[in-house]
Motif scaffolding. Structure first.
Motif, PDB file in Angstrom:
ATOM      1  N   LEU A 187      30.425  51.369 -15.328  1.00  0.00           N
ATOM      2  CA  LEU A 187      30.877  50.660 -16.253  1.00  0.00           C
ATOM      3  C   LEU A 187      30.561  50.782 -17.968  1.00  0.00           C
ATOM      4  N   CYS A 188      31.816  51.161 -18.102  1.00  0.00           N
ATOM      5  CA  CYS A 188      31.831  51.671 -20.059  1.00  0.00           C
ATOM      6  C   CYS A 188      31.966  52.808 -20.001  1.00  0.00           C
ATOM      7  N   SER A 189      31.495  53.995 -18.967  1.00  0.00           N
ATOM      8  CA  SER A 189      31.285  54.901 -19.019  1.00  0.00           C
ATOM      9  C   SER A 189      32.411  56.195 -19.736  1.00  0.00           C
ATOM     10  N   ASP A 190      32.224  57.526 -20.555  1.00  0.00           N
ATOM     11  CA  ASP A 190      33.016  57.683 -21.484  1.00  0.00           C
ATOM     12  C   ASP A 190      33.730  59.165 -20.794  1.00  0.00           C
ATOM     13  N   GLU A 206      36.528  69.039  -8.089  1.00  0.00           N
ATOM     14  CA  GLU A 206      36.034  67.855  -9.293  1.00  0.00           C
ATOM     15  C   GLU A 206      35.649  68.081 -10.479  1.00  0.00           C
ATOM     16  N   GLN A 207      36.374  68.272 -11.731  1.00  0.00           N
ATOM     17  CA  GLN A 207      35.680  68.400 -12.841  1.00  0.00           C
ATOM     18  C   GLN A 207      35.332  67.517 -13.942  1.00  0.00           C
ATOM     19  N   TRP A 208      34.776  66.851 -14.889  1.00  0.00           N
ATOM     20  CA  TRP A 208      34.133  65.844 -15.708  1.00  0.00           C
ATOM     21  C   TRP A 208      34.533  66.154 -17.489  1.00  0.00           C
ATOM     22  N   PHE A 209      34.989  65.390 -18.027  1.00  0.00           N
ATOM     23  CA  PHE A 209      35.075  65.465 -18.779  1.00  0.00           C
ATOM     24  C   PHE A 209      34.691  64.759 -20.129  1.00  0.00           C
ATOM     25  N   LYS A 210      34.163  64.571 -20.998  1.00  0.00           N
ATOM     26  CA  LYS A 210      34.751  62.918 -21.416  1.00  0.00           C
ATOM     27  C   LYS A 210      35.468  62.740 -22.651  1.00  0.00           C
ATOM     28  N   GLN A 211      36.594  61.153 -23.023  1.00  0.00           N
ATOM     29  CA  GLN A 211      37.165  61.231 -24.374  1.00  0.00           C
ATOM     30  C   GLN A 211      36.674  61.076 -25.251  1.00  0.00           C
ATOM     31  N   PRO A 212      37.537  60.833 -26.253  1.00  0.00           N
ATOM     32  CA  PRO A 212      37.606  60.800 -27.181  1.00  0.00           C
ATOM     33  C   PRO A 212      37.009  58.950 -28.179  1.00  0.00           C
ATOM     34  N   TYR A 213      37.118  58.478 -26.931  1.00  0.00           N
ATOM     35  CA  TYR A 213      36.887  56.866 -27.443  1.00  0.00           C
ATOM     36  C   TYR A 213      36.827  56.642 -25.796  1.00  0.00           C
ATOM     37  N   LEU A 214      36.242  55.520 -25.478  1.00  0.00           N
ATOM     38  CA  LEU A 214      36.622  54.728 -24.385  1.00  0.00           C
ATOM     39  C   LEU A 214      37.684  54.015 -24.192  1.00  0.00           C
ATOM     40  N   GLU A 255      44.215  56.524 -33.501  1.00  0.00           N
ATOM     41  CA  GLU A 255      45.087  57.916 -33.313  1.00  0.00           C
ATOM     42  C   GLU A 255      45.525  57.608 -31.833  1.00  0.00           C
ATOM     43  N   SER A 256      46.523  58.404 -31.305  1.00  0.00           N
ATOM     44  CA  SER A 256      46.351  58.430 -29.917  1.00  0.00           C
ATOM     45  C   SER A 256      45.947  60.006 -29.295  1.00  0.00           C
ATOM     46  N   TRP A 257      46.025  59.870 -28.531  1.00  0.00           N
ATOM     47  CA  TRP A 257      45.327  62.270 -28.226  1.00  0.00           C
ATOM     48  C   TRP A 257      46.450  62.212 -27.138  1.00  0.00           C
ATOM     49  N   LEU A 258      46.435  63.387 -26.757  1.00  0.00           N
ATOM     50  CA  LEU A 258      46.942  64.467 -25.794  1.00  0.00           C
ATOM     51  C   LEU A 258      45.918  64.929 -25.335  1.00  0.00           C
TER      52      LEU A 258
END
Length: 493
Positions: A187-190, A206-214, A255-258
């Motif tokens: 829950l609420c992990s970015d 399976e690879q993991w990375f982080k978003q710029p915001y949740l 802003e949005s992101w790609l």
């Protein structure tokens, strides 16, 4: 609550039906093409019990898996609950235990530790297995012949992500399934997990990375070279959830992101490209490579299309005021600092459908739903609360657009595409139409229309009459008889 609220999430085609049933040999008007031999599976949210809160939403309803089974020109219909942990807990308690949409802090204390997913969004077929998915948890495997629930799916114990998208993408040529999970760590992990399963259904990466915001990430796209996540500013906040608030709130000033990376590459190779402020898209049609260019076609709106997500962010606009279009974003990856170039492709709409063979490749047509103002007042229902009433076929290369309308006041659900073995035939679309019987918005009959995919303007070539008012689906999938016969789980249909 002791009764269902009379809001848009519980009237019209969102009226709770709460029935498992099987009906053989439905009435057919017209003739079913011989090549339509298999099953059309639909994900249908429905309510086992009245909600704990009056402002509950349709997306918070328990998952049901429905099937139109085509056998030698005849059609049978079945619908069953997906027996998730949540469904079984409430069945035992004979009442609702789970509170607001994706907020465990509003649950009955007896529900603590129970998996909250309702598996109500998309039927996914891959590797000889059928899954019912929702992006807040892992998928549940369903026996395609009996519709019985086999249990949660974790790729034989190898999947680490706690979530699995409702919109994986399958490369029709390689048979690989590309998927992701956001809030992958809980829950609420970015964190986002990006996975690939081979054609046989084995997890190979399976690879993991982080978003710029949740953010909520409902869909993504692949090309032959890349995987791309469009990220839009509808965000989650743990403190808001603990205070009993909404999981999602749209932030109009962000802003949005790609996020773009080679589809067989490493997350360290990812490039982040900034997009327009405040926009939103829940579904993308397709993406493909064009030399150094990548084209991404998406159903874009100027704010979030879901009123409950807008209002949680302080945005108060009527549904008919939302602006948008079927839109193409193009990026030039040869540049050090790629920018998004934007152009409209077609009228606003959503729930796009692509032929499986065109996934991630240049394509010459697609289908999506829109609103025909000549169709009369829209039927209430569906995830947004207002149903679509027109089916569009678009050729993105030249902008040619053809339209199929429905009877006045009727609703149309997302179509599934059935391919033809004839290369000169575009195949067929299967779509459920809810036709009003009276001015009461909850009084209607549901029909399955079969439409020539490249001649939608001609209307249905056949109709399958259920004689029932079916609850709105979210998404659906077509599975051929050959695939069903080779399924990993077997059982008498």
């Amino acid at each position: 609550m002791g009764a269902f609220p009379q809001t848009i999430h519980f009237i019209g085609s969102n009226t709770p039906r709460r029935v498992e049933l099987s009906v053989r040999d439905l009435e057919i008007e017209g003739e079913i093409p011989a090549e339509i031999n298999g099953a059309f599976f639909r994900a249908v949210p429905d309510n086992t019990h009245a909600p704990l809160f009056e402002d509950d939403i349709a997306l918070n309803a328990d998952g049901m898996v429905a099937r139109f089974n085509f056998v030698d020109g005849a059609v049978d219909f079945d619908i069953k609950w997906v027996e998730t942990e949540r469904y079984l807990a409430e069945k035992a308690a004979r009442r609702r235990l789970f509170g607001q949409y994706r907020n465990p802090f509003t649950d009955d204390p007896s529900a603590e530790g129970v998996d909250r997913t309702v598996a109500n969004t998309t039927p996914v077929w891959h590797g000889g297995r059928l899954f019912m998915t929702k992006e807040d948890g892992r998928g549940y495997e369903i026996n395609p012949h009996t519709l019985e629930t086999a249990g949660k799916w974790d790729y034989y114990g190898t999947l680490k992500s706690e979530t699995f998208t409702a919109h994986p993408r399958i490369d029709d040529k390689t048979g690989e399934l590309f998927f992701f999970g956001y809030e992958a760590g809980g829950l609420c992990s970015d964190e986002i997990a990006y996975g690939i399963a081979d054609k046989d259904g084995n997890l190979i990466s399976e690879q993991w990375f982080k978003q710029p915001y949740l953010a909520t990430i409902h869909d993504f796209v692949i090309t032959e070279k890349y995987v791309i996540w469009p990220i839009f500013p509808t965000t989650a906040d743990l403190d808001r959830l603990k205070a009993g608030g909404a999981h999602w709130a749209h932030q109009q000033d962000l802003e949005s992101w790609l996020a773009v990376m080679p589809r067989y590459g490493k997350v360290e190779d990812m490039r982040w490209i900034k997009g327009p402020v405040g926009v939103s898209s829940f579904h993308q049609v397709n993406a493909y490579d064009d030399g150094d260019l990548v084209h991404i076609d998406l159903c874009l709106t100027d704010t979030n299309a879901f009123s409950f997500m807008r209002e949680a962010g302080g945005i108060h606009r009527q549904q008919q005021e939302i602006q948008g279009a079927l839109t193409r974003w193009t990026i030039d990856l040869s540049k050090d600092d790629p920018q998004i170039e934007e152009r409209p492709l077609g009228p606003p709409g959503d729930l796009p459908r692509l032929a499986d063979a065109d996934q991630g490749r240049p394509y010459n047509r697609a289908w999506y739903l829109s609103m025909n103002p000549q169709g009369g007042p829209p039927m209430p229902g569906g995830p947004v609360g207002i149903n679509f009433n027109a089916l569009m076929r678009i050729e993105p290369g030249n902008g040619r657009l053809t339209v199929m309308g429905v009877p006045p006041g009727a609703a149309i659900s997302e179509p599934a595409h059935v391919p033809s073995a004839d290369p000169d035939h575009g195949g067929w679309l299967l779509t459920v139409i809810d036709v009003p019987n009276s001015p009461n918005p909850s009084d209607y009959s549901s029909e399955l229309w079969i439409v020539a995919a490249d001649e939608v303007e001609k209307g249905p070539i056949a109709k399958v009459k259920t004689g029932l008012p079916l609850r709105s689906q979210v998404h659906g999938s077509w599975v051929s008889r050959a695939k069903l016969d080779a399924s990993k789980l077997q059982g008498k249909a």
